[in-house]
Design a protein around this motif. Structure first.
Motif, PDB file in Angstrom:
ATOM      1  N   UNK A 250       0.823  -1.214   0.000  1.00  0.00           N
ATOM      2  CA  UNK A 250       0.000   0.000   0.000  1.00  0.00           C
ATOM      3  C   UNK A 250       0.850   1.253   0.000  1.00  0.00           C
ATOM      4  N   UNK A 251       0.223   2.342  -0.405  1.00  0.00           N
ATOM      5  CA  UNK A 251       0.842   3.664  -0.407  1.00  0.00           C
ATOM      6  C   UNK A 251      -0.013   4.578   0.463  1.00  0.00           C
ATOM      7  N   UNK A 252       0.686   5.392   1.259  1.00  0.00           N
ATOM      8  CA  UNK A 252      -0.014   6.341   2.129  1.00  0.00           C
ATOM      9  C   UNK A 252       0.646   7.709   1.948  1.00  0.00           C
ATOM     10  N   UNK A 253      -0.137   8.713   1.638  1.00  0.00           N
ATOM     11  CA  UNK A 253       0.437  10.058   1.543  1.00  0.00           C
ATOM     12  C   UNK A 253      -0.248  10.977   2.543  1.00  0.00           C
ATOM     13  N   UNK A 254       0.503  11.958   3.014  1.00  0.00           N
ATOM     14  CA  UNK A 254      -0.083  12.966   3.895  1.00  0.00           C
ATOM     15  C   UNK A 254       0.665  14.271   3.709  1.00  0.00           C
ATOM     16  N   UNK A 255       0.025  15.340   4.150  1.00  0.00           N
ATOM     17  CA  UNK A 255       0.651  16.657   4.017  1.00  0.00           C
ATOM     18  C   UNK A 255       1.523  16.912   5.239  1.00  0.00           C
ATOM     19  N   UNK A 256       2.591  17.620   5.011  1.00  0.00           N
ATOM     20  CA  UNK A 256       3.503  18.060   6.082  1.00  0.00           C
ATOM     21  C   UNK A 256       2.720  18.823   7.141  1.00  0.00           C
ATOM     22  N   UNK A 257       2.977  18.482   8.409  1.00  0.00           N
ATOM     23  CA  UNK A 257       2.308  19.129   9.544  1.00  0.00           C
ATOM     24  C   UNK A 257       3.305  20.082  10.208  1.00  0.00           C
ATOM     25  N   UNK A 258       3.141  21.397  10.028  1.00  0.00           N
ATOM     26  CA  UNK A 258       4.228  22.329  10.379  1.00  0.00           C
ATOM     27  C   UNK A 258       4.349  22.752  11.847  1.00  0.00           C
ATOM     28  N   UNK A 259       3.299  22.574  12.645  1.00  0.00           N
ATOM     29  CA  UNK A 259       3.343  23.162  13.990  1.00  0.00           C
ATOM     30  C   UNK A 259       4.493  22.607  14.832  1.00  0.00           C
ATOM     31  N   UNK A 260       5.143  23.465  15.582  1.00  0.00           N
ATOM     32  CA  UNK A 260       6.236  23.105  16.500  1.00  0.00           C
ATOM     33  C   UNK A 260       7.461  22.531  15.788  1.00  0.00           C
ATOM     34  N   UNK A 261       7.582  22.714  14.491  1.00  0.00           N
ATOM     35  CA  UNK A 261       8.770  22.209  13.793  1.00  0.00           C
ATOM     36  C   UNK A 261       9.756  23.352  13.574  1.00  0.00           C
ATOM     37  N   UNK A 262      11.010  22.981  13.335  1.00  0.00           N
ATOM     38  CA  UNK A 262      12.041  23.982  13.032  1.00  0.00           C
ATOM     39  C   UNK A 262      11.770  24.602  11.656  1.00  0.00           C
ATOM     40  N   UNK A 263      11.283  23.802  10.726  1.00  0.00           N
ATOM     41  CA  UNK A 263      11.058  24.264   9.350  1.00  0.00           C
ATOM     42  C   UNK A 263       9.892  25.246   9.262  1.00  0.00           C
ATOM     43  N   UNK A 264       8.855  25.031  10.054  1.00  0.00           N
ATOM     44  CA  UNK A 264       7.689  25.913  10.037  1.00  0.00           C
ATOM     45  C   UNK A 264       6.941  25.861   8.716  1.00  0.00           C
ATOM     46  N   UNK A 265       6.213  26.949   8.418  1.00  0.00           N
ATOM     47  CA  UNK A 265       5.463  27.017   7.159  1.00  0.00           C
ATOM     48  C   UNK A 265       3.997  26.740   7.363  1.00  0.00           C
ATOM     49  N   UNK A 266       3.291  26.479   6.260  1.00  0.00           N
ATOM     50  CA  UNK A 266       1.840  26.272   6.307  1.00  0.00           C
ATOM     51  C   UNK A 266       1.479  24.883   5.836  1.00  0.00           C
ATOM     52  N   UNK A 267       0.312  24.430   6.270  1.00  0.00           N
ATOM     53  CA  UNK A 267      -0.127  23.092   5.857  1.00  0.00           C
ATOM     54  C   UNK A 267      -0.889  23.178   4.538  1.00  0.00           C
ATOM     55  N   UNK A 268      -0.654  22.189   3.664  1.00  0.00           N
ATOM     56  CA  UNK A 268      -1.390  22.129   2.391  1.00  0.00           C
ATOM     57  C   UNK A 268      -2.874  21.885   2.683  1.00  0.00           C
ATOM     58  N   UNK A 269      -3.724  22.259   1.738  1.00  0.00           N
ATOM     59  CA  UNK A 269      -5.169  22.146   1.959  1.00  0.00           C
ATOM     60  C   UNK A 269      -5.672  20.716   1.733  1.00  0.00           C
ATOM     61  N   UNK A 270      -6.905  20.468   2.195  1.00  0.00           N
ATOM     62  CA  UNK A 270      -7.545  19.176   1.960  1.00  0.00           C
ATOM     63  C   UNK A 270      -7.769  18.927   0.472  1.00  0.00           C
ATOM     64  N   UNK A 271      -8.036  20.001  -0.279  1.00  0.00           N
ATOM     65  CA  UNK A 271      -8.254  19.860  -1.723  1.00  0.00           C
ATOM     66  C   UNK A 271      -6.971  19.368  -2.390  1.00  0.00           C
ATOM     67  N   UNK A 272      -5.839  19.933  -1.968  1.00  0.00           N
ATOM     68  CA  UNK A 272      -4.557  19.495  -2.542  1.00  0.00           C
ATOM     69  C   UNK A 272      -4.288  18.035  -2.170  1.00  0.00           C
ATOM     70  N   UNK A 273      -4.682  17.667  -0.952  1.00  0.00           N
ATOM     71  CA  UNK A 273      -4.516  16.261  -0.539  1.00  0.00           C
ATOM     72  C   UNK A 273      -5.285  15.332  -1.487  1.00  0.00           C
ATOM     73  N   UNK A 274      -6.528  15.679  -1.769  1.00  0.00           N
ATOM     74  CA  UNK A 274      -7.344  14.813  -2.632  1.00  0.00           C
ATOM     75  C   UNK A 274      -6.753  14.736  -4.038  1.00  0.00           C
ATOM     76  N   UNK A 275      -6.215  15.852  -4.512  1.00  0.00           N
ATOM     77  CA  UNK A 275      -5.587  15.869  -5.842  1.00  0.00           C
ATOM     78  C   UNK A 275      -4.358  14.945  -5.856  1.00  0.00           C
ATOM     79  N   UNK A 276      -3.548  15.024  -4.797  1.00  0.00           N
ATOM     80  CA  UNK A 276      -2.341  14.177  -4.721  1.00  0.00           C
ATOM     81  C   UNK A 276      -2.708  12.707  -4.595  1.00  0.00           C
ATOM     82  N   UNK A 277      -3.720  12.440  -3.771  1.00  0.00           N
ATOM     83  CA  UNK A 277      -4.148  11.056  -3.564  1.00  0.00           C
ATOM     84  C   UNK A 277      -4.639  10.448  -4.885  1.00  0.00           C
ATOM     85  N   UNK A 278      -5.476  11.194  -5.580  1.00  0.00           N
ATOM     86  CA  UNK A 278      -6.020  10.686  -6.845  1.00  0.00           C
ATOM     87  C   UNK A 278      -4.897  10.473  -7.860  1.00  0.00           C
ATOM     88  N   UNK A 279      -3.987  11.433  -7.924  1.00  0.00           N
ATOM     89  CA  UNK A 279      -2.877  11.299  -8.873  1.00  0.00           C
ATOM     90  C   UNK A 279      -2.027  10.074  -8.528  1.00  0.00           C
TER      91      UNK A 279
END
Ligand code: SF4
Length: 409
Positions: A250-279
């Protein structure tokens, strides 16, 4: 240049997408079309509307880690007062609780702790198998295997041999992030395993007859081209190694979770998740299953995933420490997972790591307590140190100092 319609026809006809095709679809295909195509692939591979899930527990045996990936909010450096190693007894207790909920395995992963030699893992695996002979160990992602090769100076094949002899049943696909070294260097995770090293461990695991999974964490510093390169590299390895015993399940994908990380940044949206999953469902034409990542995306997007190529709701999980450290805290017990599957119009079935169906929902056969919150590795404030750690030589200066202080009382 093929048009979106040409590419959709390729997929409908069971043809393979090139990296350029996948990139064109990502940028140009409307989301409903991607969903429709991915759903058709799912239905072809998994007829009868069956959606599976596994009851297992996600246990992190230590949070002490020398790798220091900059996207990770879970690890603590060697010597940290917040560092922990679980005792064998604590692991047994977690297995007892898992079995009581109908669970069949532990997903066991942890930090790269220099004070845990390979013998510690072997002793733990043997002890688990002695107490629970049929309980499965889905354990140690490729970077942890690489870490053990460095600690022991053994080859990947030899480390896997020893772990299988001790009780390892399958290898989880953690630590893949994006399998492109430019990205890995930016995430400070090239040192724990390069893309080739990650794939090399999976190649060896498959040759040893193990089933494994593959993951992808996107939405940080990578380009869409690099996400697709990641998928194509996984597909090529599956072409090379899949047979009756080994290969990716199986394959499992998820978006980077930025809170409390050194890298920081923002989380990708649920719509982008569905696009990546389908692709991913379209590119990974030789992967039997795709999991929905409800633990990062939440129940609603998790449920929607079933219309975008996923045929599996992953794990009931029971415990989670890594994603929670980075800010996501979704919980679904078996009742909730089954409700999500049925409300989306599918038939829920329990499975094992090999994706063999074990039966109908456990809670409908057995009364089990509801679980409204995921457990953690340790209760807050519990700084106990397992007795058996003394049986293994300390390697880090911090652990040697701690042992000295412990023996002085
Ligand atoms: S992701 Fe894993 S290897 Fe990287 S710092 Fe966190 S615990 Fe360590």
């Amino acid at each position: 240049m093929p048009t979106t319609r040409d590419l959709a026809d390729t997929v409908r006809g069971g043809g393979r997408l090139s990296a350029a095709d996948a990139l064109a679809l990502y940028h140009e295909a409307p989301l409903p079309l991607l969903g429709e195509l991915a759903d058709a692939v799912r239905a072809r591979r998994h007829p009868g509307g069956i959606v599976t899930y596994i009851i297992d527990r996600n246990v992190n045996y230590t949070n002490v880690c020398v790798a220091r990936c900059n996207f990770c909010a879970f690890y603590r450096p060697v010597g940290s007062s917040e560092g922990y190693v679980l005792g064998f007894d604590e692991v047994f207790r977690k297995i007892d609780e898992t079995i009581a909920l109908g669970g069949v395995q532990l997903l066991l992963q942890g930090g790269h702790n220099p004070d845990l030699p390979i013998e510690w893992y072997e002793d733990l695996f043997r002890a688990v198998k002695q107490r629970y002979p049929t309980f499965k160990l889905h354990a140690l992602s490729p970077p942890e295997v690489i870490h053990l090769t460095r600690m022991t100076k053994l080859s990947v094949a030899d480390v896997i041999d020893r772990l299988i002899a001790a009780g390892l049943d399958s290898i989880p696909g953690g630590g893949a992030e994006i399998l492109v070294d430019r990205v890995r260097k930016l995430l400070n995770c090239y040192g724990k395993a390069s893309a080739d090293e990650w794939l090399g461990v999976m190649r060896e695991a498959h040759r040893h007859g193990l089933r494994t999974t593959a993951t992808m964490m996107y939405g940080h510093v990578e380009t869409v081209e690099e996400r697709i390169e990641h998928l194509v590299r996984l597909r090529a390895l599956q072409d090379e190694t899949q047979d009756d015993t080994g290969g990716f399940t199986a394959f499992i994908t998820w978006s980077y979770q930025p809170e409390h990380t050194e890298l920081g940044g923002r989380e990708a949206t649920g719509v982008e998740y569905l696009r990546m999953l389908a692709l991913a469902r379209l590119v990974l034409d030789n992967f039997p299953s795709l999991q929905a990542s409800w633990v990062t995306q939440g129940g609603k997007v998790g449920q929607l995933s079933l219309a975008y190529g996923a045929n599996d709701m992953g794990s009931v999980m029971i415990e989670e420490n890594v994603v929670r450290a980075a800010g996501a805290a979704y919980c679904m017990d078996e009742v909730e997972i089954v409700r999500n599957i049925e409300n989306a119009g599918f038939v829920p079935k329990r499975r094992n790591m090999h994706y063999e169906i074990l039966g109908d929902p456990y809670f409908r056969q057995q009364s089990v307590p509801r679980q409204l919150e995921l457990a953690t590795a340790r209760a807050d404030g519990d700084t106990s140190r397992p007795e058996e750690l003394r049986l293994y030589a300390a390697r880090s200066a911090a652990e040697k100092r701690q042992r000295g202080a412990d023996s002085r009382g």
